[in-house]
Design a protein around this motif. Sequence first.
Motif, PDB file in Angstrom:
ATOM      1  N   UNK A 194       0.397  -0.941  -0.270  1.00 46.11           N
ATOM      2  CA  UNK A 194      -0.248  -0.080  -0.143  1.00 46.11           C
ATOM      3  C   UNK A 194       1.150   1.746  -0.338  1.00 46.11           C
ATOM      4  N   UNK A 195       1.285   1.663  -1.016  1.00 41.68           N
ATOM      5  CA  UNK A 195       2.181   2.715  -1.610  1.00 41.68           C
ATOM      6  C   UNK A 195       1.763   4.168  -0.426  1.00 41.68           C
ATOM      7  N   UNK A 196       0.737   4.265  -0.508  1.00 40.77           N
ATOM      8  CA  UNK A 196      -0.141   5.580  -0.135  1.00 40.77           C
ATOM      9  C   UNK A 196      -0.070   6.051   1.654  1.00 40.77           C
ATOM     10  N   UNK A 197      -0.342   4.295   1.908  1.00 46.33           N
ATOM     11  CA  UNK A 197       0.015   4.574   3.424  1.00 46.33           C
ATOM     12  C   UNK A 197       1.312   5.499   3.813  1.00 46.33           C
ATOM     13  N   UNK A 198       2.346   5.330   3.040  1.00 45.55           N
ATOM     14  CA  UNK A 198       3.523   5.553   3.666  1.00 45.55           C
ATOM     15  C   UNK A 198       3.509   7.126   4.065  1.00 45.55           C
ATOM     16  N   UNK A 199       2.944   8.006   2.994  1.00 42.71           N
ATOM     17  CA  UNK A 199       2.877   9.635   3.078  1.00 42.71           C
ATOM     18  C   UNK A 199       1.306  10.100   3.856  1.00 42.71           C
ATOM     19  N   UNK A 200       0.714   9.004   3.218  1.00 45.53           N
ATOM     20  CA  UNK A 200      -0.598   9.393   4.643  1.00 45.53           C
ATOM     21  C   UNK A 200      -0.191   9.139   5.852  1.00 45.53           C
ATOM     22  N   UNK A 201       1.215   8.286   6.433  1.00 45.45           N
ATOM     23  CA  UNK A 201       1.156   8.309   7.680  1.00 45.45           C
ATOM     24  C   UNK A 201       1.490   9.114   8.325  1.00 45.45           C
ATOM     25  N   UNK A 217       6.228  -8.276  -1.586  1.00 49.88           N
ATOM     26  CA  UNK A 217       6.176  -8.733  -2.909  1.00 49.88           C
ATOM     27  C   UNK A 217       5.848 -10.363  -2.945  1.00 49.88           C
ATOM     28  N   UNK A 218       6.252 -10.828  -2.173  1.00 52.16           N
ATOM     29  CA  UNK A 218       6.729 -12.666  -1.736  1.00 52.16           C
ATOM     30  C   UNK A 218       7.315 -12.509  -3.175  1.00 52.16           C
ATOM     31  N   UNK A 219       8.234 -12.246  -4.323  1.00 49.59           N
ATOM     32  CA  UNK A 219       8.909 -12.495  -5.021  1.00 49.59           C
ATOM     33  C   UNK A 219      10.191 -11.451  -4.942  1.00 49.59           C
ATOM     34  N   UNK A 220      11.853 -12.369  -5.350  1.00 47.43           N
ATOM     35  CA  UNK A 220      12.661 -11.268  -4.958  1.00 47.43           C
ATOM     36  C   UNK A 220      12.607 -10.236  -6.677  1.00 47.43           C
ATOM     37  N   UNK A 221      12.247 -10.721  -7.442  1.00 42.59           N
ATOM     38  CA  UNK A 221      12.048  -9.676  -8.753  1.00 42.59           C
ATOM     39  C   UNK A 221      11.281  -8.256  -9.018  1.00 42.59           C
ATOM     40  N   UNK A 222      10.465  -8.527  -7.370  1.00 43.92           N
ATOM     41  CA  UNK A 222      10.036  -7.227  -7.330  1.00 43.92           C
ATOM     42  C   UNK A 222      10.498  -6.887  -6.481  1.00 43.92           C
ATOM     43  N   UNK A 223      11.288  -6.783  -5.262  1.00 46.29           N
ATOM     44  CA  UNK A 223      11.757  -6.089  -3.832  1.00 46.29           C
ATOM     45  C   UNK A 223      12.145  -4.757  -4.478  1.00 46.29           C
ATOM     46  N   UNK A 224      13.153  -4.701  -5.552  1.00 41.60           N
ATOM     47  CA  UNK A 224      14.209  -3.383  -5.508  1.00 41.60           C
ATOM     48  C   UNK A 224      13.600  -2.800  -6.291  1.00 41.60           C
ATOM     49  N   UNK A 225      12.142  -2.365  -7.365  1.00 44.33           N
ATOM     50  CA  UNK A 225      11.436  -1.168  -7.963  1.00 44.33           C
ATOM     51  C   UNK A 225      10.798  -1.332  -6.778  1.00 44.33           C
ATOM     52  N   UNK A 226      10.387  -1.849  -5.868  1.00 44.77           N
ATOM     53  CA  UNK A 226       9.509  -1.652  -4.798  1.00 44.77           C
ATOM     54  C   UNK A 226      10.166  -0.559  -3.611  1.00 44.77           C
ATOM     55  N   UNK A 227      10.936  -1.110  -3.756  1.00 46.67           N
ATOM     56  CA  UNK A 227      11.979   0.113  -2.486  1.00 46.67           C
ATOM     57  C   UNK A 227      11.675   0.355  -2.476  1.00 46.67           C
ATOM     58  N   UNK A 228      12.033   0.468  -4.530  1.00 50.81           N
ATOM     59  CA  UNK A 228      12.430   2.403  -4.840  1.00 50.81           C
ATOM     60  C   UNK A 228      11.719   3.213  -5.073  1.00 50.81           C
ATOM     61  N   UNK A 229      10.444   2.701  -5.893  1.00 50.44           N
ATOM     62  CA  UNK A 229       8.877   3.437  -5.108  1.00 50.44           C
ATOM     63  C   UNK A 229       8.642   3.782  -3.312  1.00 50.44           C
ATOM     64  N   UNK A 230       9.096   2.951  -2.509  1.00 50.81           N
ATOM     65  CA  UNK A 230       8.877   3.657  -1.168  1.00 50.81           C
ATOM     66  C   UNK A 230       9.485   4.744  -1.169  1.00 50.81           C
ATOM     67  N   UNK A 231      11.201   5.092  -1.808  1.00 50.34           N
ATOM     68  CA  UNK A 231      12.136   5.679  -1.318  1.00 50.34           C
ATOM     69  C   UNK A 231      10.953   7.009  -1.754  1.00 50.34           C
ATOM     70  N   UNK A 232      10.535   6.616  -3.265  1.00 49.43           N
ATOM     71  CA  UNK A 232      10.387   8.183  -3.779  1.00 49.43           C
ATOM     72  C   UNK A 232       9.278   8.718  -3.152  1.00 49.43           C
ATOM     73  N   UNK A 233       8.322   7.629  -2.543  1.00 45.73           N
ATOM     74  CA  UNK A 233       6.935   7.845  -1.969  1.00 45.73           C
ATOM     75  C   UNK A 233       7.280   9.394  -0.511  1.00 45.73           C
TER      76      UNK A 233
END
Length: 293
Positions: A194-201, A217-233
Amino acid sequence: MDPTWNGQFSRFDLVSKTSERSRSIVRVRDVEIGGNEVIVMAGPCAVESERQLLETAETVAEAGARILRGGAYKPRSSPYAFQGLGVAGLKLLRKAREETGLAIVTEVLSEKDVDQICEYADILQVGARSMENYSLLEAVGKCGRPVLLKRGMVATLEELLRSAQIVAAAGNPHIILCERGIRTFEPATRNTLDISAIPVLKTVSHLPVIADPSHAAGVRCLVPILARAAVAVGADGLLVEVHPSPEAALSDGEQSLTFREFRDMMDDLQPYLAIQREARRLRPELLAVVGAD
Ligand code: PEP
Ligand code: MN
């Protein structure tokens, strides 16, 4: 921004954002969580052996992580799955801290273990399955260590903040919130980050907020891109699973990064980390630095 989010959030006096208190920094040894740096916490899902832990600790430290994660007590969905090494795992975490200087975060499952885990860990993790375990929340609220509080799989943000308020009301203001994905109808990922959770919190609470892209993610290939998204928000940190040989991991191997993948992720994150650092330095009002500890 509106700290009550159009009146949708209760005012939890100890964790809600106010004009006097809009940002708090949790200090762990020489690390500040919620300050201008995004802090990476990394390590295996579970502590399995001395070699596995020490190799991982050295690798993640060299790549820029500041905190070592690793479960000694594991909450597993199956009663037959590996439950963790217990005290032996805690001792290995302490050894890894001595050898690398990394601070340690590890999960506490039961209020009975709080005192013992406090002897070894720098941060106590309350996992998604325990977010509403009120006796555990009160026990970690009475201990002197910072608490990493994960959002429950089906918990609203209001419920997460309510749990944080319980920890704070018991006497412990040093709380880090963690978005780790929630259960939705989408089966392509283990959970839905829930990427919006970060700015809302970060709008409604003064507490630092980190993201765990691995359990989302549950799968390693998605972890870096989700990490990037989390940092960006605007996440204040990341919690990432790393294993020397994920295919042989005793838990969460599919979502654990190899050493190489972790190093690559850290390299790829650098521009995003630099943007965040600069944005926070130039416009601290984005994070509203008032009343920090
Ligand atoms: C973990 O961090 O290994 C873990 C069990 O996480 P969660 O509580 O988010 O499932
Ligand atoms: Mn895990």
